[in-house]
Enzyme design. Structure first.
Site, PDB file in Angstrom:
ATOM      1  N   TYR A 101       4.727   0.315  -4.497  1.00 45.60           N
ATOM      2  CA  TYR A 101       4.997  -0.096  -3.125  1.00 45.60           C
ATOM      3  C   TYR A 101       4.293  -1.425  -2.906  1.00 45.60           C
ATOM      4  O   TYR A 101       3.108  -1.578  -3.235  1.00 45.60           O
ATOM      5  CB  TYR A 101       4.456   0.951  -2.128  1.00 45.60           C
ATOM      6  CG  TYR A 101       4.456   0.448  -0.698  1.00 45.60           C
ATOM      7  CD1 TYR A 101       5.516   0.743   0.162  1.00 45.60           C
ATOM      8  CD2 TYR A 101       3.415  -0.347  -0.210  1.00 45.60           C
ATOM      9  CE1 TYR A 101       5.534   0.257   1.453  1.00 45.60           C
ATOM     10  CE2 TYR A 101       3.422  -0.836   1.081  1.00 45.60           C
ATOM     11  CZ  TYR A 101       4.484  -0.537   1.911  1.00 45.60           C
ATOM     12  OH  TYR A 101       4.494  -1.029   3.184  1.00 45.60           O
ATOM     13  N   GLU A 189       8.700  -5.352   3.266  1.00 42.90           N
ATOM     14  CA  GLU A 189       8.322  -4.257   2.364  1.00 42.90           C
ATOM     15  C   GLU A 189       9.268  -4.147   1.190  1.00 42.90           C
ATOM     16  O   GLU A 189      10.472  -4.332   1.354  1.00 42.90           O
ATOM     17  CB  GLU A 189       8.451  -2.932   3.130  1.00 42.90           C
ATOM     18  CG  GLU A 189       7.166  -2.348   3.609  1.00 42.90           C
ATOM     19  CD  GLU A 189       7.413  -1.001   4.307  1.00 42.90           C
ATOM     20  OE1 GLU A 189       6.474  -0.508   4.920  1.00 42.90           O
ATOM     21  OE2 GLU A 189       8.521  -0.444   4.231  1.00 42.90           O
TER      22      GLU A 189
END
Ligand code: GDP
Ligand code: MN
Length: 387
Positions: A101, A189
């Site tokens: 991530y 993101e």
């Protein structure tokens, strides 16, 4: 304003990050053609502005163009978490070895951008944060210094990563930060940022949320097609900067001030009437200036209200501060002429109210000073035309 995954990936690749080869498709045929062009197995990804598409069944795998076409047919037009799927992103399937991530947002307490990196990507990051917050590495960024590649490398090392991947993560973080800054993002993101079997670092997903107050600097992204269930009329209003709310009665309400408009709707209801819509046009109208500009503005506003066929009576309510009564009156008259002749009740008070009322009287319209009296008159008219 949230961007679609495919838009985010276009940005990422402009900033030097690797993304899977892919194409957007709006029909099953286009999906098949895209799969054929890409060659080999593909991923069919629903382009909706909500997260967790994978879990909700919006991300599917196909080994042939025919299969991609079938999957596209089952996805397109259906709702995923309340949002209609209108487009799909067809991408080459990746052979994933690891999922990370990588994200950026603004830390509200520090008032600084914060880079976040986790070796536990591919799953809901909030879940990781709740379960094991130590698995998410954070780095506050000084905007005067930016995010050089070595800072990202250090964070990756701190998270237990080693080898070639450090260099790639450093570059990816630096690129993501540039994109974040240039696009005035509040969230950028990549989840998952994957390492493939051949060791490449590739952004398999993307989420960008841009600051609504900075959208004037990014005209290439419009809200068109992003608002679920938005009607043509609502779209027109939004483009004009007008607040437009569709209701189900027969009285069209327009004027200035969101609070005043809501009060107007409430009063109409109290006296037994029903509003067809409500339009707040004062804020945006202040930019129309005065003279012809102002008259044209109110003309446009009235036409907008009346283009809703449910409107049988117009109830216009203005408390003039920024707007001149005489110009508003001329605009209303022009708007009624340019659209369709419905009975109108006009409450006008404030700047140049006397001049405004005289103009209205001359054109055969009555105007009011009292809001209650005006509301009662509008309801009475609406009941007469309705019966
Ligand atoms: P989200 O659920 O809305 O966040 O959508 P994602 O784009 O993250 O897709 C969901 C999951 O599908 C990812 O976490 C991956 O594990 C998987 N996925 C996406 N693209 C690929 C791919 O090309 N190959 C493989 N094997 N898995 C993929
Ligand atoms: Mn994802």
């Amino acid at each position: 304003m949230r961007l679609f995954e495919f838009e985010g990936k276009q940005i990422l690749s402009r900033y030097g990050l690797r993304t899977p080869r892919g194409k957007v498709a709006a029909t099953p045929e286009e999906a098949a053609a895209a799969a054929r062009e890409l060659g080999g197995p593909v991923v069919v990804k629903s382009q909706v502005l909500v997260g967790g598409r994978g879990k909700a069944g919006g991300v599917k795998f196909a080994s042939t163009p025919e299969e991609a076409k079938e999957i596209a047919a089952t996805l397109l037009g259906t709702a995923l978490k309340g949002e209609t799927i209108k487009q799909l992103l067809i991408e080459e399937q990746l052979k994933i070895k690891e999922e990370y991530y990588l994200g950026l947002t603004i830390d509200p307490i520090a008032g600084q951008p914060v880079l976040m990196l986790s070796p536990e990507g591919g799953v809901d990051i909030e879940e990781v944060n709740a379960r094991s917050p130590e698995k998410i590495g954070r780095l506050l960024i000084d905007v005067r210094e930016g995010l050089p590649p070595y800072a990202g490398r250090q964070l990756a090392r701190r998270m237990g990563m080693a080898g070639k991947i450090l260099v790639d993560i450093g570059m990816a973080a630096a690129g993501l930060y540039q994109a974040f800054r240039h696009l005035d993002a509040i969230i950028a993101e990549i989840n998952p940022l994957v390492v493939t079997e051949d060791g490449s670092l590739i952004a398999a997903d993307s989420k960008f949320d841009l600051d609504d107050d900075a959208m004037y600097r990014h005209r290439e992204y419009s809200l068109d097609g992003r608002i679920e269930g938005e009607t043509e009329l609502e779209k027109r209003a939004r483009r004009l900067g007008i607040k437009y709310v569709e209701l189900d009665g027969n009285i069209g309400i327009a004027g200035n001030g969101a609070g005043l408009m809501m009060t107007t709707v409430d009063l109409v209801e109290r006296f037994g009437g029903r509003a067809a819509n409500f339009v707040e046009a004062g804020g945006a109208g202040a930019q129309a200036g005065s003279g012809e500009g102002a008259i044209n503005w109110w003309d446009t506003v009235i036409q907008l209200v009346l283009s809703n066929p449910k409107v049988e009576v117009l109830f216009f309510n203005l408390l003039g501060g920024n707007h001149r009564g005489d110009e508003v009156a001329q605009g209303i008259i022009r708007g009624l002429k340019n659209s369709r002749p419905v009975p109108a009740v006009i409450r006008l008070s404030g700047t140049r109210q006397e001049e405004g009322r005289a103009i209205l009287r001359e054109a055969g319209y009555s105007s009011y000073d009292s809001l209650e009296e005006a509301a009662q008159a509008a309801v009475k008219l609406a009941q007469e035309v309705g019966s």
